[in-house]
Design a protein around this motif. Structure first.
Motif, short mmCIF file in Angstrom:
data_model
loop_
_atom_site.label_atom_id
_atom_site.label_comp_id
_atom_site.label_asym_id
_atom_site.label_seq_id
_atom_site.Cartn_x
_atom_site.Cartn_y
_atom_site.Cartn_z
N LYS A 1 -76.92 -62.70 -39.15
CA LYS A 1 -75.78 -61.80 -39.38
C LYS A 1 -76.22 -60.40 -39.81
O LYS A 1 -75.59 -59.42 -39.42
CB LYS A 1 -74.85 -62.38 -40.44
CG LYS A 1 -74.07 -63.59 -39.98
CD LYS A 1 -73.11 -64.06 -41.07
CE LYS A 1 -72.28 -65.23 -40.61
NZ LYS A 1 -71.37 -65.71 -41.67
N THR B 1 -77.41 -54.81 -35.48
CA THR B 1 -76.60 -53.61 -35.32
C THR B 1 -75.26 -53.91 -34.64
O THR B 1 -74.42 -53.02 -34.54
CB THR B 1 -77.36 -52.54 -34.51
OG1 THR B 1 -77.73 -53.09 -33.24
CG2 THR B 1 -78.60 -52.06 -35.25
N SER B 2 -75.08 -55.12 -34.16
CA SER B 2 -73.82 -55.47 -33.48
C SER B 2 -72.83 -56.08 -34.47
O SER B 2 -73.20 -56.51 -35.56
CB SER B 2 -74.10 -56.46 -32.34
OG SER B 2 -74.77 -57.61 -32.82
N LYS B 3 -71.58 -56.12 -34.07
CA LYS B 3 -70.54 -56.72 -34.89
C LYS B 3 -70.65 -58.25 -34.91
O LYS B 3 -70.17 -58.89 -35.83
CB LYS B 3 -69.16 -56.30 -34.41
CG LYS B 3 -68.88 -54.83 -34.64
CD LYS B 3 -67.50 -54.43 -34.20
CE LYS B 3 -67.31 -52.95 -34.46
NZ LYS B 3 -65.97 -52.49 -34.09
#
Length: 132
Positions: free
Chosen positions: A55, A107-109
């Protein structure tokens, strides 16, 4: 490249589940986790196959006696591999040679989801964190 990745995933699923077939893109965590969740898919004396969800990040560390191969299934992250900085995303494949410090920052949601293959068998005691 996609054919190569699909053949690797097919081989992993065949090795890991013998006569069973599994779609790793549809594999999801089976419980809540704070940052990193690792699930062993298969292991023998020569190698260990993991699916890993991240995460946030993984601190810089190395494996003295293991080579690690990574296939990114979902998500994006900034990766430091030795002295090289790179962006990784779905479909990417790379190798982390033994004794090479590496870290990742998502870096992604969505969580970063990877297949990690450690050779030889990984028993969890070959992880050395970099001192700051």
């Amino acid at each position: 490249m996609k054919v190569f990745l699909l053949s690797i995933l097919f081989t992993i699923s065949t090795l890991c589940f013998s006569q069973d077939q599994i779609n790793v893109k549809n594999l999801n965590p089976d419980h809540e986790y704070e940052n990193v969740l690792t699930k062993t898919l298969y292991s023998d004396s020569k190698s260990t196959y993991f699916i890993i969800w991240i995460k946030k990040d993984v601190k810089s560390h190395k494996h003295e006696k293991h080579t690690e191969s990574i296939i990114v299934i979902a998500g994006e992250a900034d990766m430091i591999l030795g002295n090289k900085k790179m962006k990784i995303k779905e479909g990417d494949y790379f190798v982390i040679p033994e004794n090479t410090f590496h870290s990742v920052k998502v870096t992604s949601k969505i969580p970063l989801k990877v297949i990690s293959v450690q050779t030889p068998e990984f028993l969890g005691n070959d992880r050395i964190f970099e001192e700051n």
